[in-house]
Write a protein that holds these residues in place. Structure first.
Motif, PDB file in Angstrom:
ATOM      1  N   GLU A 118       7.343  10.483   3.086  1.00 14.22           N
ATOM      2  CA  GLU A 118       5.977  10.791   3.483  1.00 14.22           C
ATOM      3  C   GLU A 118       4.976  10.130   2.526  1.00 14.22           C
ATOM      4  O   GLU A 118       5.262   9.936   1.333  1.00 14.22           O
ATOM      5  CB  GLU A 118       5.753  12.304   3.476  1.00 14.22           C
ATOM      6  CG  GLU A 118       6.605  13.061   4.476  1.00 14.22           C
ATOM      7  CD  GLU A 118       6.238  12.718   5.916  1.00 14.22           C
ATOM      8  OE1 GLU A 118       5.043  12.419   6.161  1.00 14.22           O
ATOM      9  OE2 GLU A 118       7.136  12.727   6.774  1.00 14.22           O
ATOM     10  N   ALA A 119       3.795   9.795   3.058  1.00 10.47           N
ATOM     11  CA  ALA A 119       2.750   9.195   2.233  1.00 10.47           C
ATOM     12  C   ALA A 119       2.343  10.130   1.097  1.00 10.47           C
ATOM     13  O   ALA A 119       2.044   9.691  -0.014  1.00 10.47           O
ATOM     14  CB  ALA A 119       1.537   8.847   3.093  1.00 10.47           C
ATOM     15  N   SER A 151       0.845  -1.185   0.000  1.00 13.35           N
ATOM     16  CA  SER A 151       0.000   0.000   0.000  1.00 13.35           C
ATOM     17  C   SER A 151       0.886   1.242   0.000  1.00 13.35           C
ATOM     18  O   SER A 151       2.097   1.163   0.236  1.00 13.35           O
ATOM     19  CB  SER A 151      -0.881   0.013   1.250  1.00 13.35           C
ATOM     20  OG  SER A 151      -0.079   0.157   2.416  1.00 13.35           O
ATOM     21  N   ALA A 152       0.283   2.419  -0.257  1.00 15.57           N
ATOM     22  CA  ALA A 152       1.029   3.675  -0.231  1.00 15.57           C
ATOM     23  C   ALA A 152       1.654   3.895   1.147  1.00 15.57           C
ATOM     24  O   ALA A 152       2.801   4.345   1.261  1.00 15.57           O
ATOM     25  CB  ALA A 152       0.120   4.835  -0.594  1.00 15.57           C
ATOM     26  N   LYS A 153       0.923   3.531   2.180  1.00 17.28           N
ATOM     27  CA  LYS A 153       1.435   3.680   3.547  1.00 17.28           C
ATOM     28  C   LYS A 153       2.644   2.782   3.765  1.00 17.28           C
ATOM     29  O   LYS A 153       3.642   3.190   4.374  1.00 17.28           O
ATOM     30  CB  LYS A 153       0.323   3.335   4.539  1.00 17.28           C
ATOM     31  CG  LYS A 153       0.696   3.501   5.995  1.00 17.28           C
ATOM     32  CD  LYS A 153      -0.486   3.179   6.891  1.00 17.28           C
ATOM     33  CE  LYS A 153      -0.127   3.305   8.363  1.00 17.28           C
ATOM     34  NZ  LYS A 153      -1.281   2.963   9.241  1.00 17.28           N
ATOM     35  N   SER A 154       2.557   1.556   3.263  1.00 20.85           N
ATOM     36  CA  SER A 154       3.662   0.620   3.403  1.00 20.85           C
ATOM     37  C   SER A 154       4.886   1.081   2.613  1.00 20.85           C
ATOM     38  O   SER A 154       6.021   1.004   3.097  1.00 20.85           O
ATOM     39  CB  SER A 154       3.233  -0.770   2.921  1.00 20.85           C
ATOM     40  OG  SER A 154       4.300  -1.679   2.952  1.00 20.85           O
ATOM     41  N   ALA A 176       5.673   4.157   1.849  1.00 18.50           N
ATOM     42  CA  ALA A 176       6.244   5.304   2.557  1.00 18.50           C
ATOM     43  C   ALA A 176       7.089   4.855   3.741  1.00 18.50           C
ATOM     44  O   ALA A 176       8.194   5.360   3.962  1.00 18.50           O
ATOM     45  CB  ALA A 176       5.124   6.228   3.026  1.00 18.50           C
ATOM     46  N   ARG A 177       6.588   3.899   4.487  1.00 12.69           N
ATOM     47  CA  ARG A 177       7.318   3.412   5.667  1.00 12.69           C
ATOM     48  C   ARG A 177       8.633   2.752   5.266  1.00 12.69           C
ATOM     49  O   ARG A 177       9.682   3.001   5.866  1.00 12.69           O
ATOM     50  CB  ARG A 177       6.444   2.421   6.442  1.00 12.69           C
ATOM     51  CG  ARG A 177       7.099   1.897   7.715  1.00 12.69           C
ATOM     52  CD  ARG A 177       6.184   0.964   8.484  1.00 12.69           C
ATOM     53  NE  ARG A 177       5.973  -0.295   7.764  1.00 12.69           N
ATOM     54  CZ  ARG A 177       4.827  -0.626   7.178  1.00 12.69           C
ATOM     55  NH1 ARG A 177       3.788   0.197   7.209  1.00 12.69           N
ATOM     56  NH2 ARG A 177       4.699  -1.774   6.548  1.00 12.69           N
ATOM     57  N   VAL A 187       4.680   9.727  -1.749  1.00 14.22           N
ATOM     58  CA  VAL A 187       4.351   8.517  -2.525  1.00 14.22           C
ATOM     59  C   VAL A 187       3.207   8.816  -3.486  1.00 14.22           C
ATOM     60  O   VAL A 187       3.242   8.421  -4.657  1.00 14.22           O
ATOM     61  CB  VAL A 187       3.977   7.348  -1.596  1.00 14.22           C
ATOM     62  CG1 VAL A 187       3.521   6.133  -2.418  1.00 14.22           C
ATOM     63  CG2 VAL A 187       5.146   6.969  -0.697  1.00 14.22           C
TER      64      VAL A 187
END
Length: 249
Positions: free
Chosen positions: A218-219, A207-210, A212-213, A222
């Protein structure tokens, strides 16, 4: 309970893997048993299955041609790990929404997958797929523990069958599988290295969150990269991105 003497007496070849499948099914019920051999710099080879061999070969043609590069189990293997793994434990958080998941599993009703990964000679490994299909239930913790308990016997058996060439050499075509290169080939000279990284992760089901991490950004960054990628490739969805990737294979 698995009978070690049956494995010791099993012949080499297809019948030997039939014996292994039969013994594993004494631990708990499962539908599909598929054995692939992976070798660095070559296409993976379908070695054995308890299903229709020709049909499985056809269904997994794209996987053999290169989609295995997106397989979470292959990432675990390339990271140097061996043992018993469960798809749900190693897949990215958005994996079941990925185009790879939708298309690779489109011919089946697989609801849970375990896989033994056995390292053979240098640069070579075997993957034993153990799958359940609906309406069966996913594997229970106790069932997975049973498979884990016989890992040493399975490892020894598979190495005896497949080390030093073993089965399934026919069809293992020399080719180079490098995921970043395949991604760059979608649009040569258009994509930045960061965009190539993000496309790789999107294709794998992050995912975009993953993303970014894992990349330490930052999300929102991404999201900006994703917009730029879609604009450069003149697409509007991950399905279209996946189709472009397929063409590079």
């Amino acid at each position: 309970m698995i009978l070690v003497e049956h494995l010791l007496e099993a012949p080499r070849g297809a019948r030997g893997f039939d014996v292994l499948c039969e013994q594993l099914q004494t631990l708990c019920t499962f539908r599909n048993f598929i054995v692939f051999r992976f070798e660095r710099g070559r296409q993976p080879t379908l070695v054995h299955t308890n299903l229709n061999f020709a049909r499985i070969g056809e269904q997994m043609e794209s996987y053999i041609r290169g989609l295995h590069m997106l397989d979470p189990f292959c990432r675990v293997d390339s990271d140097g790990h061996s043992g018993l793994f469960r798809l749900g434990d190693i897949a990215p958080e958005a994996f079941t929404s990925s185009e790879f998941y939708r298309r690779h599993y489109r011919f089946t009703d697989v609801i849970d997958e375990l896989r033994y990964i056995v390292h053979l000679d240098e640069g070579m490994s075997a993957h034993l797929f153990i799958e359940r299909e609906a309406p069966a239930s996913p594997f229970a913790v106790t069932e997975i523990a049973s498979f884990q308990s016989v890992l040493p016997f399975v490892t020894a058996f598979v190495r005896g069958q497949l080390r030093h060439g073993g089965n399934g050499d026919a069809g293992a075509l020399p080719t180079t599988f490098n995921l970043p290169e395949k991604v760059r080939a979608i649009a040569p000279d258009k994509l930045t290295e960061r965009e190539v990284e993000i496309i790789e992760m999107m294709l794998k089901g992050h995912s975009a969150k993953s993303v970014a991490r894992l990349l330490g950004i930052e999300a929102g960054t991404v999201a900006n990269h994703k917009r730029n990628i879609y604009a450069k490739l003149e697409i509007h969805s991950q399905a279209q991105l996946f189709d472009l990737f397929l063409r590079t294979l």
